[in-house]
Design an enzyme around this catalytic site. Structure first.
Site, PDB file in Angstrom:
ATOM      1  N   ASP A 269      38.786  27.829  24.186  1.00 34.51           N
ATOM      2  CA  ASP A 269      39.477  28.662  23.204  1.00 34.51           C
ATOM      3  C   ASP A 269      39.958  27.760  22.066  1.00 34.51           C
ATOM      4  O   ASP A 269      40.646  26.759  22.311  1.00 34.51           O
ATOM      5  CB  ASP A 269      40.667  29.370  23.867  1.00 34.51           C
ATOM      6  CG  ASP A 269      41.216  30.502  22.998  1.00 34.51           C
ATOM      7  OD1 ASP A 269      40.977  30.466  21.772  1.00 34.51           O
ATOM      8  OD2 ASP A 269      41.873  31.404  23.536  1.00 34.51           O
ATOM      9  N   GLU A 312      37.438  33.944  19.399  1.00 31.73           N
ATOM     10  CA  GLU A 312      37.325  32.477  19.263  1.00 31.73           C
ATOM     11  C   GLU A 312      37.098  31.796  20.602  1.00 31.73           C
ATOM     12  O   GLU A 312      37.287  30.579  20.738  1.00 31.73           O
ATOM     13  CB  GLU A 312      38.596  31.921  18.601  1.00 31.73           C
ATOM     14  CG  GLU A 312      39.861  32.012  19.435  1.00 31.73           C
ATOM     15  CD  GLU A 312      40.606  33.336  19.252  1.00 31.73           C
ATOM     16  OE1 GLU A 312      41.822  33.371  19.552  1.00 31.73           O
ATOM     17  OE2 GLU A 312      39.979  34.324  18.826  1.00 31.73           O
TER      18      GLU A 312
END
Length: 402
Positions: A269, A312
């Site tokens: 992440d 993301e």
């Protein structure tokens, strides 16, 4: 199976005919050859009999003419026998002997026909036209040979060269007694020309169809590749999408359950990505995602797979990896991402959650452990690699430990 069939042409073009199919095709070619040969020899026989009946040969020449006609009809009988035996066991078991028999008949009829024409010329004399007559008669056999050697264009050109002077000579001679033999040869050549034109058209139609099918097949293949790529690739980053990751994940787990081949899962992440979107805009955020995807892809082995899991988040699938190897790979990717600064945003960092498959695990179990490890990395200050294990590796980044 016939030579003119589209499926046969495709198989020939692609080299996919079996030995049995090749034998059947060769037999069919022999059938065509024998059929045309039989038709031609019947017409020539009519021409020879017509010449014998309408021309007044000297008594001294009749024995020679009779001998030539006898040889011609013997050759004709050999051709007839070859035609009849095509469907018999003799052809299937003695193909080499069959061809010798057939071509013996061809040679015998061609030779005696040529000598017969020569006697006509000697006895009745056509002047310079006689040489055209000789060439035309010889062209009967040569044209057929070219045709069945599959030299289609050359065969058609040859027949035109032979048939044209034949017609001119016939018109020149008018009512000369030799017109009967010329007429017989002309009819035969006309038949040969029609035959060649027919098979030539069938052949080229088949070739055109083969090429069209190949073009269609190529277009379909390219379309399938585009559809597959579209269905399995993330449109923004070019990495594998969620569906492709699920597919590979399931495959790796099935291999593990059967062969106990270990594999690792790493969830990634990007740190503070929402702030990048808020500060620089979503178009820069998209650039950052592509930049990170490029760094991850270049830092993996060829056997590894990285894909965009959502937003993301990225997911790494590492075949044949243990926990230590997966940790070190994740740490190398973290350092690589830190060192390659984005031109607009600058330094980018990410958290990595690492786990490895264990006995009794499901795919969901692995994802949950990797997600928990990722959560720990975020809570521990970000920009770090955490391992989901009872005895986790140090969570402090290697740069700080050094």
């Amino acid at each position: 199976m016939r030579l003119g069939d589209l499926t046969t042409q495709i198989a020939l073009h692609e080299g996919e005919l079996s030995a049995t199919q090749q034998t059947l095709l060769l037999q069919q070619t022999d059938v065509d050859l024998a059929t045309l040969s039989l038709a031609s020899v019947l017409l020539l026989s009519l021409g020879m009999l017509w010449s014998w009946s309408v021309l007044e040969f000297p008594a001294a020449e009749r024995p020679l003419i009779s001998l030539l006609m006898g040889g011609f009809f013997l050759g004709a009988l050999l051709r007839v026998f070859a035609f009849i035996s095509l469907k018999k066991s003799f052809y299937r078991t003695h193909q080499a002997h069959w061809r010798r028999l057939f071509f013996s008949g061809v040679v015998l009829t061609a030779a005696t026909w040529g000598l017969f024409v020569g006697v006509l010329i000697v006895q009745f004399g056509f002047g310079w036209q006689s040489w055209v007559y000789v060439m035309a008669s010889a062209g009967v056999g040569v044209g057929g040979a070219l045709n069945f050697c599959m030299w289609k264009k050359l065969a058609v050109f040859h027949v035109l060269l032979v048939f044209t002077p034949l017609l001119l000579v016939y018109l020149w001679l008018g009512g000369d007694p030799g017109h009967s033999a010329l007429l017989a040869g002309g009819i035969y050549l006309l038949l040969l020309f029609v035959h060649i034109a027919y098979w030539n058209r069938r052949y080229w139609e088949s070739m055109i169809n083969v090429q069209m099918l190949k073009n269609i097949g190529k277009a379909l293949e390219e379309s399938n590749v585009r559809l597959y790529t579209s269905a399995n690739t993330d449109s923004l980053t070019g990495l594998a999408n969620r569906m492709r990751l699920d597919e590979v994940f399931a495959h790796l787990h099935n291999v593990y359950e059967r062969y106990q081949t270990s594999y690792a899962v790493v969830m990634v992440d990007l740190d503070h990505f929402k702030q990048v979107n808020d500060r620089y805009g979503h178009h820069v955020g998209d650039e950052v995602l592509c930049f990170a995807a490029q760094q991850f892809e270049q830092g993996l082995r060829k056997s590894d797979l990285v894909g965009r899991w959502g937003g993301e988040e990225f997911l790494l699938l590492l075949p044949e990896s243990d926990l230590n190897g997966a940790y070190r790979l994740a740490e190398s990717l973290r350092l690589r991402l830190n060192q390659a600064e984005h031109s607009g945003v600058g330094r980018i960092s990410a958290c990595f959650g690492v786990t490895v498959v264990e006995r009794g695990d499901t795919v969901d179990d692995l994802l949950k452990r990797a997600d928990r490890a990722l959560y720990v990395a975020k809570q521990s200050g970000r920009n770090r690699v955490c391992v989901a294990d009872e005895n986790p590796m140090p969570e402090e980044p290697l740069q700080k430990r050094a």
